[in-house]
Motif scaffolding. Structure first.
Motif, PDB file in Angstrom:
ATOM      1  N   THR A   1       0.839  -1.192   0.000  1.00  0.00           N
ATOM      2  CA  THR A   1       0.000   0.000   0.000  1.00  0.00           C
ATOM      3  C   THR A   1       0.878   1.247   0.000  1.00  0.00           C
ATOM      4  O   THR A   1       1.949   1.249   0.620  1.00  0.00           O
ATOM      5  N   PRO A   2       0.448   2.316  -0.661  1.00  0.00           N
ATOM      6  CA  PRO A   2       1.209   3.573  -0.614  1.00  0.00           C
ATOM      7  C   PRO A   2       0.913   4.385   0.638  1.00  0.00           C
ATOM      8  O   PRO A   2       1.570   5.388   0.892  1.00  0.00           O
ATOM      9  N   MET A   3      -0.042   3.942   1.447  1.00  0.00           N
ATOM     10  CA  MET A   3      -0.550   4.738   2.560  1.00  0.00           C
ATOM     11  C   MET A   3       0.204   4.442   3.849  1.00  0.00           C
ATOM     12  O   MET A   3       0.101   3.347   4.391  1.00  0.00           O
ATOM     13  N   PRO A   4       0.978   5.384   4.375  1.00  0.00           N
ATOM     14  CA  PRO A   4       1.665   5.152   5.651  1.00  0.00           C
ATOM     15  C   PRO A   4       0.666   4.874   6.771  1.00  0.00           C
ATOM     16  O   PRO A   4      -0.404   5.484   6.835  1.00  0.00           O
ATOM     17  N   ILE A   5       1.032   3.945   7.661  1.00  0.00           N
ATOM     18  CA  ILE A   5       0.164   3.632   8.799  1.00  0.00           C
ATOM     19  C   ILE A   5       0.873   3.894  10.127  1.00  0.00           C
ATOM     20  O   ILE A   5       0.275   3.751  11.188  1.00  0.00           O
ATOM     21  N   TYR A   6       2.146   4.275  10.054  1.00  0.00           N
ATOM     22  CA  TYR A   6       2.935   4.587  11.243  1.00  0.00           C
ATOM     23  C   TYR A   6       3.876   5.726  10.869  1.00  0.00           C
ATOM     24  O   TYR A   6       4.571   5.655   9.868  1.00  0.00           O
ATOM     25  N   ASP A   7       3.856   6.790  11.648  1.00  0.00           N
ATOM     26  CA  ASP A   7       4.588   7.990  11.274  1.00  0.00           C
ATOM     27  C   ASP A   7       5.278   8.608  12.488  1.00  0.00           C
ATOM     28  O   ASP A   7       4.773   9.557  13.090  1.00  0.00           O
ATOM     29  N   PRO A   8       6.449   8.073  12.886  1.00  0.00           N
ATOM     30  CA  PRO A   8       7.142   8.613  14.068  1.00  0.00           C
ATOM     31  C   PRO A   8       7.602  10.052  13.906  1.00  0.00           C
ATOM     32  O   PRO A   8       7.855  10.742  14.892  1.00  0.00           O
ATOM     33  N   LYS A   9       7.700  10.537  12.648  1.00  0.00           N
ATOM     34  CA  LYS A   9       8.116  11.914  12.407  1.00  0.00           C
ATOM     35  C   LYS A   9       6.938  12.884  12.336  1.00  0.00           C
ATOM     36  O   LYS A   9       7.140  14.091  12.179  1.00  0.00           O
ATOM     37  N   ALA A  10       5.724  12.357  12.415  1.00  0.00           N
ATOM     38  CA  ALA A  10       4.512  13.186  12.386  1.00  0.00           C
ATOM     39  C   ALA A  10       4.449  14.065  11.144  1.00  0.00           C
ATOM     40  O   ALA A  10       4.099  15.248  11.217  1.00  0.00           O
TER      41      ALA A  10
END
Length: 289
Positions: A210-219
């Protein structure tokens, strides 16, 4: 269902609702873990829910293990009769099935696979009696998925397809785990699907990405202010996309303007069991409306 309680060292109690995954076991586990949380028991420091179980961490200097065990068992009768409903969300996840990145990866690890001469999708289609990869993808994306647990690595959802048990897809994990899995791979092992939130080792069959991020530690993504997208009880619709749509979505992600389709829904296990296809259609209408 026979609930089993067991101690894990000096600081944990493991509560196993059932040995196999079912939505009934999930809702009983959800009800019990919620009751434990709301009871604010002195000495309980952490509650970790899983697919059909949960674990409680406690301070034995504050509450004796047997005393906590008695408290936990007292919640079981209430959970048995609790309404099996939840107000939740349905989230559309675009998937580029049979993509070049997971294909390149799986080809590097064929000696660890049950069928070295087939791709993961071909193998999964064959052992589940689908006539082609295309019909298998239709089945995989044709009914929504229930997020029963989030964990193992940060933000990774374990998903269970909302179909009758006779229609459940079952695919074993690799014979030996890979040392590499592309980030955002849509995988499958046993009766569970998942989305790999980060790149790393893994043993689930790889169906797409998927192209959709589901986790983003950098916000960096506006819809990931809480770092993780999924929580237990969420519902997923996998939407097949082609390379052009994938590239367009990646451009939106990189520009910080990607927004997933999300709708609020009410899930009732009794209503689903009474009419799975009709209930699923209403869930999907919430995204399309």
């Amino acid at each position: 269902m026979k609930t089993r309680y067991s101690f894990g060292g000096d600081e944990h109690i493991f509560v196993e609702i059932d040995e196999e995954m079912s939505l009934e076991a999930f809702f009983k586990s959800l009800s019990m873990s919620k009751a434990v949380r709301e009871a604010t028991i002195a000495g309980v420091t952490e509650i970790c829910p899983a697919n059909a179980s949960f674990q409680v961490r406690f301070d034995p200097d504050v509450i004796a293990p047997e005393a906590l065990l008695t408290r936990l068992k007292s919640f079981e009768a209430v959970a048995e009769t609790a309404e099996k409903t939840i107000d939740t969300r349905i989230i559309e996840v675009p998937v580029f099935y049979n993509d070049p990145w997971t294909h390149e990866t799986l080809m590097r690890f064929r000696e660890r696979h049950q069928d070295p001469d087939a791709t993961d999708l071909e193998y999964a289609a064959r052992i589940n009696d689908y006539p082609s990869v295309e019909t298998f993808i239709e089945a995989h994306s044709g009914a929504p998925w229930f997020v029963s647990m989030v964990g193992f690595v940060a933000g990774l959802p374990f998903t269970y397809q909302l179909v009758e048990r006779s229609r459940q897809i079952e695919v074993p994990k690799y014979l030996r785990p890979r040392t590499d899995t592309p980030r955002l791979t849509v995988g499958y092992g046993g009766c569970f699907g998942c989305i790999y939130s980060v790149r790393g080792a893994g043993g689930y069959q790889m169906f797409g990405i998927t192209p959709m991020p589901i986790y983003d530690p950098k916000a960096e993504q506006s819809y990931l202010k809480d770092l993780f997208l999924f929580r237990p009880g969420d519902i997923i619709r996998f939407k097949p996309i082609d390379r052009e749509a994938y590239d367009a979505a990646i451009a939106d992600v990189e520009a910080g303007r990607y927004e997933p389709k999300i709708a609020s829904v009410h899930f009732s296990l009794d209503a689903f069991n009474a009419d799975p296809e009709g209930f699923n259609a209403k869930l999907l209408e919430a995204l399309d409306g």
